[in-house]
Motif scaffolding. Structure first.
Motif, PDB file in Angstrom:
ATOM      1  N   LEU A  24       7.156   3.720   6.104  1.00  0.00           N
ATOM      2  CA  LEU A  24       6.693   2.372   6.007  1.00  0.00           C
ATOM      3  C   LEU A  24       6.920   1.386   4.776  1.00  0.00           C
ATOM      4  O   LEU A  24       7.213   0.495   5.331  1.00  0.00           O
ATOM      5  CB  LEU A  24       5.053   2.406   6.369  1.00  0.00           C
ATOM      6  N   PHE A  25       6.906   1.841   3.708  1.00  0.00           N
ATOM      7  CA  PHE A  25       7.342   1.080   2.628  1.00  0.00           C
ATOM      8  C   PHE A  25       8.797   0.830   2.609  1.00  0.00           C
ATOM      9  O   PHE A  25       9.093  -0.386   2.217  1.00  0.00           O
ATOM     10  CB  PHE A  25       6.995   1.849   1.535  1.00  0.00           C
ATOM     11  N   TRP A  26       9.506   1.654   3.173  1.00  0.00           N
ATOM     12  CA  TRP A  26      11.073   1.586   3.175  1.00  0.00           C
ATOM     13  C   TRP A  26      11.407   0.483   4.103  1.00  0.00           C
ATOM     14  O   TRP A  26      12.208  -0.432   3.663  1.00  0.00           O
ATOM     15  CB  TRP A  26      11.729   2.793   3.344  1.00  0.00           C
ATOM     16  N   SER A  27      10.738   0.507   5.229  1.00  0.00           N
ATOM     17  CA  SER A  27      11.118  -0.481   6.316  1.00  0.00           C
ATOM     18  C   SER A  27      10.558  -1.671   5.926  1.00  0.00           C
ATOM     19  O   SER A  27      11.149  -2.787   6.286  1.00  0.00           O
ATOM     20  CB  SER A  27      10.311   0.028   7.590  1.00  0.00           C
ATOM     21  N   ALA A  28       9.451  -1.808   5.084  1.00  0.00           N
ATOM     22  CA  ALA A  28       8.901  -3.044   4.620  1.00  0.00           C
ATOM     23  C   ALA A  28       9.849  -3.657   3.459  1.00  0.00           C
ATOM     24  O   ALA A  28       9.968  -5.100   3.509  1.00  0.00           O
ATOM     25  CB  ALA A  28       7.431  -3.062   4.405  1.00  0.00           C
ATOM     26  N   SER A  29      10.535  -2.916   2.862  1.00  0.00           N
ATOM     27  CA  SER A  29      11.432  -3.502   1.861  1.00  0.00           C
ATOM     28  C   SER A  29      12.731  -3.959   2.489  1.00  0.00           C
ATOM     29  O   SER A  29      13.428  -5.072   2.038  1.00  0.00           O
ATOM     30  CB  SER A  29      11.499  -2.384   0.852  1.00  0.00           C
TER      31      SER A  29
END
Length: 107
Positions: A24-29
Motif C-alpha cells: 500500500l505504501f509503495w503504491s501510494a508513493s
C-alpha cells in the motif's frame, strides 16, 4: 507440533499484514492519486472503521477481564495485569485522539 503450527500461523498472518501495508505504501508513493482515492474511501467508510476498532477494543477488554479473573488472587499478577491494562488504555486513548484530530472531527 500444535504450538509450532499456532506460532507459524500467527507469524504468517503478521507477515501478510506487513506485506499488504508495504504494498500500500509503495503504491501510494508511485501514484499520489491512489493515496487520495484511498483516503477518500476511508473518509466514506469511517463508520465501518469505527465499528471495527470498537470490536477490537471489546475483545481486548474481554480477554483482559478473563486474565484478571484467573489471576486476581495473586498480588504480583494483579499489579502486572493492571499495568498492562493501563498502558493499553493510554495507547487506545492517544491513538483515538490522533485519529479524531486528523479526520476532521468524526470518529
Amino acid at each position: 507440533m500444535r504450538k509450532f503450527l499456532k506460532v507459524f500461523a500467527w507469524l504468517l498472518t503478521f507477515t501478510a499484514i506487513v506485506c499488504i501495508a508495504l504494498a500500500l505504501f509503495w503504491s501510494a508513493s508511485k501514484s499520489p492519486e491512489a493515496l487520495t482515492h484511498l483516503m477518500r474511501w476511508f473518509d466514506r467508510t469511517w463508520v465501518v472503521w469505527l465499528i471495527w476498532r470498537l470490536v477490537i477494543y471489546a475483545v481486548t477488554a474481554y480477554f483482559a477481564y478473563q486474565c484478571w479473573q484467573l489471576k486476581k488472587s495473586d498480588p504480583a499478577w494483579r499489579r502486572m495485569i493492571l499495568r498492562i491494562c493501563s498502558i493499553g488504555t493510554l495507547y487506545i486513548v492517544v491513538m483515538e485522539w490522533a485519529l479524531y484530530s486528523t479526520t476532521g472531527g468524526h470518529w
